[in-house]
Design an enzyme around this catalytic site. Structure first.
Site, PDB file in Angstrom:
ATOM      1  N   ASN A 128       0.747  -1.424   0.174  1.00 39.76           N
ATOM      2  CA  ASN A 128       0.008   0.049  -0.066  1.00 39.76           C
ATOM      3  C   ASN A 128       0.939   1.199   0.073  1.00 39.76           C
ATOM      4  O   ASN A 128       0.278   2.251  -0.552  1.00 39.76           O
ATOM      5  CB  ASN A 128      -0.938   0.078   1.280  1.00 39.76           C
ATOM      6  N   TYR A 184       3.918   9.321 -11.174  1.00 41.54           N
ATOM      7  CA  TYR A 184       2.825   8.405 -10.419  1.00 41.54           C
ATOM      8  C   TYR A 184       2.320   7.425 -11.705  1.00 41.54           C
ATOM      9  O   TYR A 184       2.226   6.403 -11.267  1.00 41.54           O
ATOM     10  CB  TYR A 184       1.752   9.254  -9.818  1.00 41.54           C
ATOM     11  N   LYS A 241       2.969   3.075 -11.342  1.00 42.07           N
ATOM     12  CA  LYS A 241       1.569   2.570 -11.061  1.00 42.07           C
ATOM     13  C   LYS A 241       1.349   1.456 -12.155  1.00 42.07           C
ATOM     14  O   LYS A 241       0.978   0.438 -11.985  1.00 42.07           O
ATOM     15  CB  LYS A 241       0.307   3.314 -10.630  1.00 42.07           C
ATOM     16  N   THR A 276      -7.888  10.869   1.480  1.00 44.69           N
ATOM     17  CA  THR A 276      -6.615  10.673   2.157  1.00 44.69           C
ATOM     18  C   THR A 276      -5.588  12.010   2.121  1.00 44.69           C
ATOM     19  O   THR A 276      -5.912  12.926   1.565  1.00 44.69           O
ATOM     20  CB  THR A 276      -5.845   9.631   1.820  1.00 44.69           C
TER      21      THR A 276
END
Length: 242
Positions: free
Chosen positions: A80, A147, A151, A186
């Site tokens: 995570n 990013y 990913k 978040t």
């Protein structure tokens, strides 16, 4: 009950995952750069390990050694931990920022998974591996090139792991998937709202209209998916489609 190894457990989605697992009676090995945010209170089932996952030296071997202490337990690895920075045009990327990003978001999960797979190859139980991915892995987003690339690399790493498993009939069964958790409220979302980039209005709108899922809700859905009999049948998944 199972053993869960979880990275990035000190806040956000990771903390919500850890809290739910402990509440359900599982044993949790939490690996994070920060301190325990209070999850250990009243629970002897949490093993908190502070480690900077951007430091790659010996990481796979360290993970294999750690898993050796728990080899007899059914085990799940949830990758995570991650970061969103740098948020910048591709033409303005800084070498140091890109290097740190790829260490944390791609190289570290690969090495942790390597150690996990190595240590549990002869385990007397099925193993499960969930990588927390992103919808950004599957499309281009302006100023998110690092990013998106990391990913996407993580998605394809999981594909390769599954392809290898098909040629290892004597190893313990493995189910692995890379799962996008949706848009979760978040600290990463707060960073995005504080950083101008093309298309940033969508994230302000989601925040203002209640379009973000809570970390606890996202954690609940991810854990249900992880324990389903068909987990891993779709190796690149999105929790919103599950």
């Amino acid at each position: 009950m199972s053993l869960f190894i979880l990275t990035g457990a000190s806040r956000g989605l990771g903390a919500a995952l850890a809290a739910r697992l402990l509440r359900d009676g599982h044993e949790v090995v939490a690996i994070a750069r920060g301190d325990d945010p209070g999850l250990a209170a009243g629970s002897g089932r949490l093993h908190w390990i502070r480690r900077d996952l951007g430091a790659l030296d010996g990481l796979a071997g360290w993970m294999a050694e750690l898993m050796g202490s728990f080899a007899a337990q059914p085990s799940r690895l949830i990758l995570n931990a991650g970061m969103i920075e740098p948020i910048a045009a591709a033409s303005a990327l800084d070498d140091g920022a890109v290097e740190e990003h790829l260490r944390v978001n791609l190289a570290s999960p690969m090495l942790l998974a390597s150690g996990f797979l190595r240590a549990t190859a002869n385990a007397p139980h099925e193993r499960r591996l969930m990588a927390i991915s992103s919808g950004a892995a599957r499309r281009g987003v302006p100023h998110w090139s690092a990013y998106c690339a990391a990913k996407a690399g993580l998605d394809n790493f999981i594909r390769s792991v599954n392809a290898e498993t098909a040629h290892q009939p004597d190893a313990a069964p493995l189910r692995a998937a890379s799962v996008a958790p949706g848009v979760v409220d978040t600290a990463m979302q707060a960073t995005l709202r504080a950083t101008p980039f093309p298309g940033d209005g969508r994230f302000h709108e989601l925040h203002q209209t209640g379009g973000l899922s809570s970390p606890d809700d996202a954690a609940a859905k991810l854990l249900v998916l992880l324990e389903r009999d068909d987990f891993g049948d779709r190796e690149i998944a999105d929790i919103r489609d599950a």
